[in-house]
Design an enzyme around this catalytic site. Structure first.
Site, short mmCIF file in Angstrom:
data_model
loop_
_atom_site.label_atom_id
_atom_site.label_comp_id
_atom_site.label_asym_id
_atom_site.label_seq_id
_atom_site.Cartn_x
_atom_site.Cartn_y
_atom_site.Cartn_z
N ARG A 57 1.31 -1.18 -0.15
CA ARG A 57 0.02 0.45 0.37
C ARG A 57 0.79 1.29 -0.15
NH1 ARG A 57 -1.79 1.86 4.69
NH2 ARG A 57 -2.99 -0.64 5.19
N TYR A 110 -15.37 19.76 -13.24
CA TYR A 110 -15.94 18.52 -13.07
C TYR A 110 -16.60 17.84 -12.03
CZ TYR A 110 -16.12 12.71 -12.69
OH TYR A 110 -16.73 11.61 -12.74
N ASP A 186 -6.61 21.07 -12.88
CA ASP A 186 -7.27 20.01 -13.18
C ASP A 186 -6.81 19.32 -14.82
OD1 ASP A 186 -8.81 17.81 -14.90
OD2 ASP A 186 -10.10 17.45 -12.78
N LYS A 211 -8.31 9.12 -18.90
CA LYS A 211 -8.57 9.73 -20.29
C LYS A 211 -6.71 9.81 -20.84
CE LYS A 211 -12.34 10.89 -17.62
NZ LYS A 211 -13.25 9.94 -17.39
N1 PLP Z 1 -11.37 15.04 -13.82
C1 PLP Z 1 -11.99 15.26 -15.01
C2 PLP Z 1 -11.54 16.61 -15.87
C3 PLP Z 1 -12.70 14.13 -15.46
O1 PLP Z 1 -13.21 14.58 -16.58
C4 PLP Z 1 -12.74 13.48 -15.09
C5 PLP Z 1 -13.55 12.47 -15.01
O2 PLP Z 1 -14.57 12.34 -16.44
C6 PLP Z 1 -11.67 13.49 -13.37
C7 PLP Z 1 -11.47 14.44 -13.26
C8 PLP Z 1 -12.67 11.83 -12.80
O3 PLP Z 1 -11.41 10.87 -13.40
P1 PLP Z 1 -11.24 9.11 -12.72
O4 PLP Z 1 -13.10 9.56 -13.61
O5 PLP Z 1 -10.23 8.81 -13.30
O6 PLP Z 1 -11.62 9.06 -11.72
#
Ligand code: PLP
Length: 392
Positions: A57, A110, A186, A211
């Site tokens: 972990r 998001y 982000d 992504k």
């Molecule tokens: N940040 C953005 C801009 C996203 O589009 C997403 C998911 O769609 C996330 C964070 C969250 O990522 P995860 O689905 O890998 O938890």
């Protein structure tokens, strides 16, 4: 076995780094790729706590090359930290807000990150101020607190998901620094090849590695990158104690996907621009949201701080929600699915999600442009528009 990054004394460009970073040291008969290490624990003396890894972990040798590559790509002085998902990374980042502190976040962040922040704020962990991230005055007022408490953290997402608003990252980072707020950005939509938030003043960069970085819609993974050793230590501690760790196979797959990031980004960005320009002239579309169009409100900023405009675009469909649904149903090359950043083009109506803010129009479709032939993507859209219109 401790991972030693292959040394590249010369400054390499990012499209070489995606290929060269995270390779095992060269030696006769040594593998070209790092191995997957499946072990929940590591041998120590058993009498005192020794060794760096200790337990699965806390660390895994399969994470190291990916963390090294992601840190290098973001221009961080330290390796990144990977997490079990983008939202697990967001959770670790939000844990840095002191109890009773203030978080400033885009209204169109998001939705998963927004819901997490809203729920934590509702429990009284901190105060949440949501803002139009494209409006500098509004963000600065929220940061300073207008006579009230100043912010402890500024959350940036640019372009935002799904409204594609562009934040003035450098200016907002300076304003956040002036009030002593940490800045988390982000960077999922842009990837480090298109935008470098640490260079623009952010303290921490977040990725849903799920992504573009992994790129093949087969992995859920997240990452945080920072140059600040104290912040990295706190985030590492959070990961170790809360346990949102990456599986070794996911980490290995993500590094494998990263190798082609530059090619995928180049292709999908070029196609997104072509599609946005054509959709802008199409009768079936009321409005195109894409910072690559000179008419887009975020165009000038995006041009200044991004190397390209990304490959997500949104369209508002003439005829409303039902016609938008009919377009999605008629598509054959585009896949109707949530998520983005994979080799295949995806499309969805965002307001179908219960948590999507009401300010996201019901007729808005989000398109994640993949690497297929752009004419096939275009022809599929044109045919779907015609079919949806015929349905009346
Ligand atoms: N940040 C953005 C801009 C996203 O589009 C997403 C998911 O769609 C996330 C964070 C969250 O990522 P995860 O689905 O890998 O938890």
């Amino acid at each position: 076995m401790t991972y030693q990054p292959a040394s590249h004394p010369e400054e390499l460009s990012a499209d070489t780094v995606v290929v060269a970073a995270g390779r095992p040291p060269r030696g006769h008969d040594s593998p070209v790729n790092p191995p997957i290490v499946l072990s929940s624990t590591y041998v120590g003396s058993g009498t005192v706590v020794d060794g760096d890894r200790a337990y699965g972990r806390y660390s895994n040798p399969t994470w190291d090359p990916l963390e090294d590559a992601l840190g290098q790509l973001e221009g961080a002085a330290l390796p990144a930290l990977i997490f079990s998902s983008g939202l697990a990374a967001a959770s670790a980042a939000l844990s840095l807000i002191p109890a009773g502190g203030v978080l400033v976040m885009p209204t169109h962040s998001y939705q998963g990150a927004l819901v997490m922040a809203q729920e934590q704020a509702a429990k009284g962990l901190f105060t949440l101020r949501t803002v139009d991230i494209a409006n500098n005055d509004e963000v600065i007022t929220a940061l300073t607190g207008a006579g009230g408490k100043a912010a402890d953290m500024l959350w940036l997402e640019s372009p935002t998901n799904p409204m594609l608003e562009v934040a003035d990252i450098h200016a907002l980072c300076r304003s956040a620094q002036a009030v002593g707020a940490l800045i988390v950005t982000d960077n999922t939509f842009s990837t480090p090849l298109v935008q470098k938030p640490l260079e623009l003043g952010a303290d921490i960069v977040l990725h849903s590695v799920t992504k573009y970085l992994a790129g093949h819609s087969d992995v859920i993974l997240g990452a945080l990158a920072t140059s600040n050793p104290t912040l990295r230590e706190a985030l590492l501690h959070h990961r170790s104690i809360h346990g949102a760790i990456a599986g070794p196979f996911e980490a290995w797959l993500a590094l494998r996907g990263l190798r082609t990031l530059a090619l995928r980004v180049e292709r999908s960005q070029a196609s997104a621009l072509v599609l946005a320009q054509r959709l802008d002239l199409h009768d079936g579309v009321e409005r195109v949201l894409f910072p690559g169009l000179p008419s887009d409100p975020g165009h000038v900023r995006a041009k200044a701080q991004m190397n390209g405009f990304g490959s997500i675009l949104c369209i508002e469909i003439a005829g409303g929600e039902e016609t938008a649904n009919a377009v999605v149903e008629a598509l054959r090359v585009w896949t109707p699915a949530t998520s983005l950043g994979g080799v295949e083009s995806l499309i969805e109506r965002r307001r179908r999600h219960a948590n999507e803010p009401e300010s996201v129009p019901a007729n808005l479709l989000r398109l994640s442009v993949g690497i297929e032939n752009v004419e096939d993507l275009w022809n599929d859209l044109v045919r779907a528009f015609a079919q949806a219109a015929a349905r009346g």
